[in-house]
Structure formats: structure tokens, C-alpha cells
Write a protein that holds these residues in place. Sequence first.
Motif, PDB file in Angstrom:
ATOM      1  N   UNK A 133      62.236  27.530  43.105  1.00 52.99           N
ATOM      2  CA  UNK A 133      62.520  27.863  41.838  1.00 52.99           C
ATOM      3  C   UNK A 133      61.238  27.346  40.995  1.00 52.99           C
ATOM      4  N   UNK A 134      61.065  26.038  41.227  1.00 54.93           N
ATOM      5  CA  UNK A 134      60.051  25.501  40.183  1.00 54.93           C
ATOM      6  C   UNK A 134      58.762  26.157  40.576  1.00 54.93           C
ATOM      7  N   UNK A 135      58.355  26.511  41.417  1.00 55.04           N
ATOM      8  CA  UNK A 135      57.015  26.992  42.001  1.00 55.04           C
ATOM      9  C   UNK A 135      56.888  28.231  41.531  1.00 55.04           C
ATOM     10  N   UNK A 136      57.884  29.186  41.476  1.00 55.07           N
ATOM     11  CA  UNK A 136      57.920  30.563  41.046  1.00 55.07           C
ATOM     12  C   UNK A 136      58.318  30.798  39.856  1.00 55.07           C
ATOM     13  N   UNK A 137      58.499  29.518  38.963  1.00 53.37           N
ATOM     14  CA  UNK A 137      59.093  29.668  37.632  1.00 53.37           C
ATOM     15  C   UNK A 137      60.233  30.555  37.007  1.00 53.37           C
ATOM     16  N   UNK A 138      61.230  30.317  38.212  1.00 51.94           N
ATOM     17  CA  UNK A 138      62.522  31.017  37.995  1.00 51.94           C
ATOM     18  C   UNK A 138      63.602  30.200  38.100  1.00 51.94           C
ATOM     19  N   UNK A 139      64.912  30.661  37.511  1.00 51.95           N
ATOM     20  CA  UNK A 139      65.910  29.729  37.928  1.00 51.95           C
ATOM     21  C   UNK A 139      66.412  29.784  39.292  1.00 51.95           C
ATOM     22  N   UNK A 140      67.167  28.885  39.838  1.00 56.64           N
ATOM     23  CA  UNK A 140      67.633  28.756  41.094  1.00 56.64           C
ATOM     24  C   UNK A 140      68.601  30.006  41.214  1.00 56.64           C
ATOM     25  N   UNK A 141      69.435  30.371  40.295  1.00 53.53           N
ATOM     26  CA  UNK A 141      70.376  31.484  40.452  1.00 53.53           C
ATOM     27  C   UNK A 141      69.575  32.784  40.484  1.00 53.53           C
ATOM     28  N   UNK A 142      68.114  32.713  40.420  1.00 51.72           N
ATOM     29  CA  UNK A 142      67.696  34.051  40.405  1.00 51.72           C
ATOM     30  C   UNK A 142      67.127  34.313  41.917  1.00 51.72           C
ATOM     31  N   UNK A 143      67.109  33.057  42.521  1.00 58.31           N
ATOM     32  CA  UNK A 143      66.632  33.293  44.149  1.00 58.31           C
ATOM     33  C   UNK A 143      67.506  34.192  44.783  1.00 58.31           C
ATOM     34  N   UNK A 144      66.954  34.782  45.779  1.00 62.92           N
ATOM     35  CA  UNK A 144      67.975  35.473  46.870  1.00 62.92           C
ATOM     36  C   UNK A 144      67.609  34.948  47.995  1.00 62.92           C
ATOM     37  N   UNK A 145      68.716  35.349  48.995  1.00 64.70           N
ATOM     38  CA  UNK A 145      68.941  34.849  50.472  1.00 64.70           C
ATOM     39  C   UNK A 145      68.994  33.523  50.683  1.00 64.70           C
ATOM     40  N   UNK A 146      70.235  33.183  49.883  1.00 68.20           N
ATOM     41  CA  UNK A 146      70.646  31.746  49.895  1.00 68.20           C
ATOM     42  C   UNK A 146      71.582  31.605  50.796  1.00 68.20           C
ATOM     43  N   UNK A 147      71.964  32.335  51.931  1.00 68.34           N
ATOM     44  CA  UNK A 147      72.956  32.454  52.851  1.00 68.34           C
ATOM     45  C   UNK A 147      72.268  32.991  54.048  1.00 68.34           C
ATOM     46  N   UNK A 148      72.904  32.419  55.248  1.00 68.86           N
ATOM     47  CA  UNK A 148      72.775  33.115  56.620  1.00 68.86           C
ATOM     48  C   UNK A 148      71.384  33.206  57.068  1.00 68.86           C
ATOM     49  N   UNK A 149      71.086  34.329  57.640  1.00 63.72           N
ATOM     50  CA  UNK A 149      69.643  34.457  58.243  1.00 63.72           C
ATOM     51  C   UNK A 149      68.462  34.423  57.399  1.00 63.72           C
ATOM     52  N   UNK A 150      68.843  35.071  56.117  1.00 63.78           N
ATOM     53  CA  UNK A 150      67.694  35.172  55.131  1.00 63.78           C
ATOM     54  C   UNK A 150      67.390  33.629  54.595  1.00 63.78           C
ATOM     55  N   UNK A 151      68.553  32.773  54.636  1.00 58.73           N
ATOM     56  CA  UNK A 151      68.137  31.442  54.196  1.00 58.73           C
ATOM     57  C   UNK A 151      67.232  30.607  55.535  1.00 58.73           C
ATOM     58  N   UNK A 152      67.735  30.665  56.489  1.00 59.46           N
ATOM     59  CA  UNK A 152      66.948  29.918  57.508  1.00 59.46           C
ATOM     60  C   UNK A 152      65.723  30.616  57.756  1.00 59.46           C
ATOM     61  N   UNK A 153      65.645  31.773  57.927  1.00 56.77           N
ATOM     62  CA  UNK A 153      64.246  32.468  58.690  1.00 56.77           C
ATOM     63  C   UNK A 153      63.355  33.052  57.614  1.00 56.77           C
ATOM     64  N   UNK A 154      63.805  33.165  56.372  1.00 53.95           N
ATOM     65  CA  UNK A 154      62.868  33.841  55.407  1.00 53.95           C
ATOM     66  C   UNK A 154      62.634  32.796  54.129  1.00 53.95           C
ATOM     67  N   UNK A 155      63.868  32.585  53.323  1.00 54.00           N
ATOM     68  CA  UNK A 155      63.693  31.536  52.226  1.00 54.00           C
ATOM     69  C   UNK A 155      63.006  30.158  52.628  1.00 54.00           C
TER      70      UNK A 155
END
Length: 499
Positions: A272-294
Motif C-alpha cells: 500500500x505504501x508503494x502504491x500510495x493507497x490505504x491498505x483497506x483499498x487493496x484487493x485479493x487479501x484472502x485465498x488464492x489471490x493473496x498467495x499467488x497474485x498479491x
Amino acid sequence: MAAIGSAIGLGNIWRFPGTAYNNGGGAFMVPYIIALLITGLPVLFLDYALGHRFRGSAPAVFRRVSKKFEWLGWWQVFICFVIMTYYAVIVAWALRYTLFSFTTAWGDDAAGFFSDYIGRTTLADSSTPAYSPIPILGVVIPLALVWAFGIFVVARGVSRGVERANRVFLPVLVVMFIILVVRAILLPGATDGLNTLFTPDWSRLTDYTVWVAAFGQIFFSLSIGFGIMLTYASYLKRRSNLVGTGFTAAFANSSFEILAGIGVFATLGFMAHVEGVAVAELEGIQGVGLAFITFPTVISQMPGGALFGVLFFASFSMAGLTSFISILQVVAPAVGEKLGWSNGKATLAAGLPSAALSLLLFGTASGLWDLDIVDAYINYIGVVGSAIVMCIGLGLVLRRLKELQRHLNLVSDTRIIGGWWQALVAVVAPLLLGYMFVQNVWSYVTNGYDEYSAGLQGVFGWGTIFLVAVATVVFTRMRWRTPVDEYLPLSLDVLEEVK
């Protein structure tokens, strides 16, 4: 250590952080701890007591309790048979990504890379879920290796195989993950991620879905109610500190989940710091998206990302392998006892058909869709239903909890298991799990699961439950080739005298 290795699995790393984040952050720890104390530990002790007192595979144990309940043991066995077919695929992905991490092969497009890797882009219309038989070589090869490893370890037996594997993998897993967490909390923006995870949103505690999520997380994370802990306990010595071991396994599992949450959200804070957004605005914070994309996206952005990626995916792989071994360990002894086969032959008989299904259904271009549906139905209907029947059957129908309570106290170092345990197992756990079960079944019947077609859910969802039921009936009716009914549990009066 084998019990801890089973409990610490993929759910700790990719399920807990997202579940906590989506259900009140720091406030989620309140229902989480309550769920651990009033459902997790009591059912864990029930598994331990059953396995240790009646000493056998799940079907043998339930048959020795009552012949009318042998079917429940086979239901648990075939639940594990299904789970290991798709669990191995996630482990295979993690192993492949460990190698990808050395060069951060996904570059600047982790989502596109993952889609290419699992073969999604080979489908004519990847936005419409449908089964595809197209094998994906990059998935099939590591998947075959995972199965070869699991079958080899379990075929060698408990002492030479399962115990040795856990003695190596579990300490290495913990050390690597601690290094990963330390690296994560030193990143810029890590504090924002941790604040997001641990800042309590107390208003969420009035939402029943938060409590359901907490009980679901504890239940699935501890590997209880579907034969794993029961089977492991059956191998322990006659005098084993079951209560102390249970507390150790449960709190080690929860501690690792919190550690995983710290590492994951510190990393997301950096993203979030790098992208300049709030952590709450990030997507893919669970499951497959978290491990293999985020996570791969973060790894590409951070200093020394390749090393961080290797640590993360190697830890992820080891957590998955120890749990995968435990699932296979439920199925093989049951087949061996029923058919009178050696451990090696039974492991091959259980592992090879499951491996073939795993490759056919989940090593293909539609593997992720197939996996998602089967996982939802087999866990929230198959596993939860099994635990409800086990608690009500032993507590209210057969009334065997007093006997199991005495056993726990007599073989352990302390006598702290009292009437409260019987009440939690026979009444509280079935009520809470029953509510979760009814909610999910009603939702699946009326609305379906996610946005998958009724046909796809009929095959991979309800179809899987139906096949488990058919296999349960068939194996229950088969004749035992070993004298399973000749076993007599050690007299509790003798245990009392010895103690």
C-alpha cells in the motif's frame, strides 16, 4: 509435532489473515479465542480420546464404540480422500512458485502470470467457468512429485515416515517463517498494515457472520472432526499426556496463525505504501489471490524480493506438505485394516486413485474452478456435518463422553477435564456447528455457491457429497479382513490403579 504439522497448513497462511481482516480486524480475536476454547479444544480432545482409547483407523474406532457408527468413520475417510485430491494441487503450485521466486518470473503482472501458469488463458472464454480436460504440464509435474512424496512418506509408516518428515519440516518451517516476518515488519509501511489488522472494529461483534467465520476458522485450522487427530492419537503410547499435547497443538496452531497474520499484513502495508493507497483499498487479501497474485506483486516491488519470495513459498510448501501427509494418513490405515493389507499396499491403494483424480480434475485448465467448488462443499457440508454427528452421537445417543472424560484424565498428567467438557461437546458444539451447517446448506440450495453455474456445482459440489455417501455405504457393508471386533480397550479401573 505431527499434530502441530497437520494443524499448521495452508489455512493458517492464506485463510486466517484475510478472515481476520474482513471480520473486524483486532476485534475478530475475541470470537476467535472464544471459538478456540468452547469448540476447538473440546472437539480436539474428543478426537484424541477416541483415537487413543480405541486405537485404530477412524472406521475401526467408531465400530468399536458402536457398530451402528462405523459408517461415520468411513464418511471421515472419504472426506479426507476428496480433500487430498485438491490439497495436493495447492502444494504443487507453491512448490513451483518457490522456483519462480528465484527470478521473480512473474515480472510486473502477477495476475496475468498466474492465469497463464494454471492454464486459464488456454480456455476460449476464461470468464465462464466450465470443466476443461486440457492438462497443464507446469502443474502436472509438481503435482505428481507431491503425490510421490506423500505416498512414499506414509508407506514408510509412522515412525520411519510421518514422524521423521515432521521432525525436519516443522522446525524448518517455523524458522523460515520467523525470518520472513522479521523481514516484513522492517519494510516501509509495515506499521500501517499491522494497524489495519489489529485495530479493533468493535461494532462488527454484533454481526453473527463474524462469529460464524471465527468458529469456521478454528474448526478447519485445527484439523478436527474428520479423522486426522483421531488417527494420530491412536499411535501414541498407552500413557500419553493427551491433555497437555492437545493444549500444545491448539495454541501452537493459533500462535502460528497470528504470526502469519503479522507477516502478511506487514507485507501488505508495504504494498500500500508503494502504491500510495490505504491498505483497506487493496484487493485479493484472502485465498488464492493473496498467495499467488498479491504476494508476488509485493515481492517484485520490495528490496531483496527474490529471497523473500523463496522464504514465503518454501514455508507455504512445507506447511502444505505436513498437512497433506496427515490427510493421507487417515485414508491408508483405514483401507489396510478393512482389507487386511500391509501399510505399503494400503497406501498405494488409497494414494494412486486419489492421485489420478487429482491430476484429472485439478491438474487441468479448469483446476482452480473445480477446486474452489469441491473445497466449499466438502468442508462446509461434509466436514461440519461429520463433526455434528460425532458430537451428538457420542454425547447424546451413545452417552460415551463420561468414559472418554475419565480416559483423558487417567492417561494425562492432570485431571482438569470435567463435566464442562461433556456439556461443550454434546450441546454447545453441535448447536454452533449446526447453525453454520444449516446456513451454508440453505445458501447453497437457494443461491448456489459464488457465481458458478448450477451444472458445475451439481457435478463438483453436490456430486462430490453424493459420491462420498456412496463410498461410505459400500465400505461399511464390506467384510473386515482383520479381527477389528476382538479389540478391548484397557480397563479404566486398571488405569486408575496404575495412576
